[in-house]
Design an enzyme around this catalytic site. Sequence first.
Site, PDB file in Angstrom:
ATOM      1  CG  HIS A   1      -1.726  -1.044   1.585  1.00 24.77           C
ATOM      2  ND1 HIS A   1      -1.290  -2.167   2.220  1.00 24.77           N
ATOM      3  CD2 HIS A   1      -3.061  -1.218   1.378  1.00 24.77           C
ATOM      4  CE1 HIS A   1      -2.299  -2.999   2.384  1.00 24.77           C
ATOM      5  NE2 HIS A   1      -3.385  -2.451   1.881  1.00 24.77           N
TER       6      HIS A   1
ATOM      7  CG  ASP B   1       1.842  -0.973   3.355  1.00 23.60           C
ATOM      8  OD1 ASP B   1       1.074  -0.623   4.262  1.00 23.60           O
ATOM      9  OD2 ASP B   1       1.545  -1.827   2.481  1.00 23.60           O
TER      10      ASP B   1
HETATM   11  C1  XLS Z   1      -7.506  -6.748   4.254  1.00 22.45           C
HETATM   12  C2  XLS Z   1      -7.007  -6.960   2.918  1.00 22.45           C
HETATM   13  C3  XLS Z   1      -5.867  -6.043   2.506  1.00 22.45           C
HETATM   14  C4  XLS Z   1      -5.704  -6.066   1.010  1.00 22.45           C
HETATM   15  C5  XLS Z   1      -4.935  -4.922   0.471  1.00 22.45           C
HETATM   16  O1  XLS Z   1      -8.230  -7.551   4.805  1.00 22.45           O
HETATM   17  O2  XLS Z   1      -6.669  -8.295   2.760  1.00 22.45           O
HETATM   18  O3  XLS Z   1      -4.697  -6.391   3.167  1.00 22.45           O
HETATM   19  O4  XLS Z   1      -5.134  -7.253   0.573  1.00 22.45           O
HETATM   20  O5  XLS Z   1      -5.489  -3.707   0.787  1.00 22.45           O
END
Ligand code: XLS
Length: 439
Positions: free
Chosen positions: A101, A104
């Site tokens: 993200h 991140d």
């Molecule tokens: C949350 C999601 C997230 C997505 C990316 O539950 O799995 O981590 O994979 O935003």
Amino acid sequence: MTKYFEDIPNIFYEGKESKNPLAFKYYNPKEKIGNKTMEEHLRFSMAYWHTLTGTGADPFGVGTMIREWDHFSNPMDIAKARLEAAFIFMKKLNIPFFCFHDRDIAPEGDTLAKTNQNIDIIVERMKELMKETGIQLLWGTANAFGHPRYVHGAATSCNADVFAYVAAQVKKAMEITHELGGKNYVFWGGREGYETLLNTNMKLELDNLAKFLHMAVDYAKEIGFEGQFLIEPKPKEPTKHQYDFDVATVFSFLKEYDLDSYFKMNIEANHATLAGHTFQHELHVARINGILGSVDANQGDPLLGWDTDQFPTNIYDTTLAMYEVLKNGGLHQGGLNFDAKVRRGSFEPVDLVYAHIAGMDAFARGLKVAYQLLESQVLENFIEKRYESYTYGIGKEIVEGKVGFKELEEYALQNNKIVNVSGRQEMLESILNQYILEA
Ligand code: XLS
Ligand code: NI
Ligand code: NI
């Protein structure tokens, strides 16, 4: 490169006889399974958020993770250190892809412009590291759920200023994904859902979400981004009811708003089970509709009702998942992204290594079993026989659309002997177990 994971050796395949916990027992990247190597089939990816930024905090306690790269006071210094650590880690484990993200990789600044500058600084170094190591970006995405501005959602917020802000954020996240050669771009509906219908205009929120996705499609065309757009369904958490509930719900939404030709699915195992489906069900629904794009490889706990995001270790599930993937002709631009985190009690850096080895071996083994299962055609033959009645006579006419209720009534009135045969579920389960144990 600097010091992170210094005590960890490079991880190699040693085979199933090995007792070395820091070695692969099943994942042998160059081993051919059919006409592709394991590496080509599996396309493993590290999730930046769980592995680099996850702290182990839960609603009852603070973080527990020992992460040397977090020992700086300035958030940009932490971000830079994390980036170095990420590439050392992936290199040691021979993980060819990663996902992130925007938030991140770089911290938010006081303004959107400052935030974007922070991103640009990190992306410059990330590009160098990708070049040096050959590690590629499986997908990028935007974190449009963590900041308090997203309290009522992002593209489905009741506040138009928030809609504008998330558009700007996603625009930037798409640009950097494009710049880094990302294979896909993911939309997971962070807080796109509702808590109560007493204060919610669901129709407007869904219309706005569709408008937002159309804007994303248009912008991708404008900048020449050719990666695949993916939507990641999830039924609940953080909101009580997420709009992207499951594959079937998302597919009908996409069709309703003329978006279906632009999006495929990123299917997460734990989201499937939260929706009351099996992982295989979600993969299967996507596959038969031509929208199986990528996979978030993890597993939930059947006794817990939330997204525990555990590393996948269940061979039964990885086998059936890889069976769907093989029947899909592979993952194409997608991959198996470990959207998974070590438990709060597994706080040492080496636990991240054990966790990825466990997941990679579980999927490598699942791939092998699934391949043999498919080669034998044992399930295909059984299923073909089970539906044989549609290949001749009245069944064929039904399939070819040649009969209606009147003709079928005529047939049924004359046919006084309906004979069913057993579905043989237990026999098939026993065959599957035999493949899992002997493959
Ligand atoms: C949350 C999601 C997230 C997505 C990316 O539950 O799995 O981590 O994979 O935003
Ligand atoms: Ni996910
Ligand atoms: Ni998840």
